[in-house]
Write a protein that holds these residues in place. Structure first.
Motif, short mmCIF file in Angstrom:
data_model
loop_
_atom_site.label_atom_id
_atom_site.label_comp_id
_atom_site.label_asym_id
_atom_site.label_seq_id
_atom_site.Cartn_x
_atom_site.Cartn_y
_atom_site.Cartn_z
N LEU A 198 -11.56 35.80 6.87
CA LEU A 198 -10.84 35.07 5.81
C LEU A 198 -9.35 34.91 6.08
O LEU A 198 -8.63 34.41 5.21
N GLY A 222 -14.06 25.53 6.21
CA GLY A 222 -13.86 24.94 4.87
C GLY A 222 -13.78 23.42 4.85
O GLY A 222 -14.56 22.76 4.15
N LEU A 225 -14.43 31.67 8.18
CA LEU A 225 -14.77 31.07 6.88
C LEU A 225 -13.71 30.09 6.40
O LEU A 225 -14.00 29.13 5.70
N MET A 226 -12.45 30.35 6.79
CA MET A 226 -11.38 29.42 6.43
C MET A 226 -11.47 28.16 7.29
O MET A 226 -11.28 27.05 6.81
N LYS A 227 -11.81 28.35 8.55
CA LYS A 227 -11.84 27.22 9.48
C LYS A 227 -12.97 26.24 9.18
O LYS A 227 -12.87 25.06 9.51
N ARG A 279 -6.03 33.28 8.22
CA ARG A 279 -5.69 31.87 8.48
C ARG A 279 -6.57 31.27 9.57
O ARG A 279 -6.96 30.11 9.51
N LYS A 280 -6.87 32.06 10.58
CA LYS A 280 -7.73 31.57 11.66
C LYS A 280 -9.15 32.09 11.55
O LYS A 280 -9.93 32.01 12.50
N GLY A 281 -9.50 32.66 10.40
CA GLY A 281 -10.83 33.23 10.21
C GLY A 281 -11.90 32.16 10.14
O GLY A 281 -11.64 31.02 9.73
#
Ligand SMILES: [Fe+2]
Ligand SMILES: [Fe+2]
Length: 268
Positions: A225, A235, A231-233, A227-229
């Protein structure tokens, strides 16, 4: 012949590590829970497509459906195998997560019509295709799978998720599925699965002792989660699904997929 092939790679999972992703408890728990979801999840998708395929006249799509089913059955088997091996070698209980997945899928089958289940399948396939795109585009993330066979399993699955990503969607559309049903079913599925999966991941992380090492926990959290995780990527890719004119083939990564196929030593 369908537009993509069936492959049966051989794996040796006997050396599977307990923390097979990045030597990290939380990140490994995330992947272990996903892998425990696959066998019965894939079976649910196969049945959803099978139950609606009679409404499809296109012979090309019918052939793709056959291959889609075979690819998925192979994925389910391979993930069940690695889970069983992880349980045998390390004594972590993944079978119970598989059993709970089966129960949730059975509930979905009881309460939903075939078209609703197909809508869920199209949505889930967009999720897997989006995760697969992330993996193919981020070799540095993929490198976190330290065991060569665990990495090969993930790459094989990712490439095939890319290859068959439009099948369930095309069957859904060909069978007369509406925009609203697929949007609502996606949200419903996420509302059921996201809290449950979070619970399973937290519980497995705790069992693995992942809460004892704060620095490792932070690193695992960032891989999911941050910035480069992952799940964020994924989205923005997931949001595309809510466009009215969305089609899985809008996202063309074929050059990259060909590169990975070569890397895995496949002719096609
Ligand atoms: Fe799959
Ligand atoms: Fe798939």
């Amino acid at each position: 012949m369908s537009r993509f092939p069936v492959r049966r790679p051989e794996f040796d999972f006997s050396g599977v590590r307990l923390f097979f992703y990045d030597d990290n408890a939380l990140a490994s728990a995330f992947w272990a829970v996903l892998q425990a979801l696959f066998p019965d999840g894939e079976r649910f998708f196969i049945r959803a497509v099978r139950d609606c395929r009679k409404r499809i006249d296109d012979p090309e799509l019918q052939k793709d459906i056959d291959t889609f089913m075979e690819q998925k059955a192979n994925h389910g088997r391979a993930h069940r195998e690695v889970n069983a091996m992880a349980q045998e070698v390390h004594g972590i209980d993944l079978k119970s997560i598989e059993r709970r997945t089966a129960r949730i899928m059975a509930l979905f089958e009881r309460i939903h019509t075939p078209m609703q289940r197909l809508a869920m399948t199209a949505g889930a396939e967009h999720f897997t295709a989006t995760v697969a795109r992330f993996l193919l585009r981020h070799p540095e993330y993929l490198a976190g799978f330290r065991d060569p066979d665990a990495r090969r399993l993930v790459m094989w699955h990712a490439i095939e998720e890319r290859e068959h990503r439009a099948v369930a969607f095309d069957v859904y559309r060909g069978a007369g599925g509406t925009y609203w049903m697929r949007a609502v079913m996606w949200l419903w599925m996420a509302a059921v699965l996201a809290p449950w999966l979070t619970f399973e991941i937290v519980r497995l992380t705790a069992r693995l002792g992942g809460f004892d090492d704060r620095a490792a926990l932070r690193r695992g959290y960032a891989s999911l989660l941050g910035r480069k995780g992952i799940l964020m990527k994924i989205g923005p890719g997931m949001r595309d699904y809510f466009r009215r004119d969305f089609h899985p083939n809008d996202d063309d990564q074929s050059a990259l997929e060909a590169e990975w196929r070569r890397e895995l030593g496949w002719a096609n």
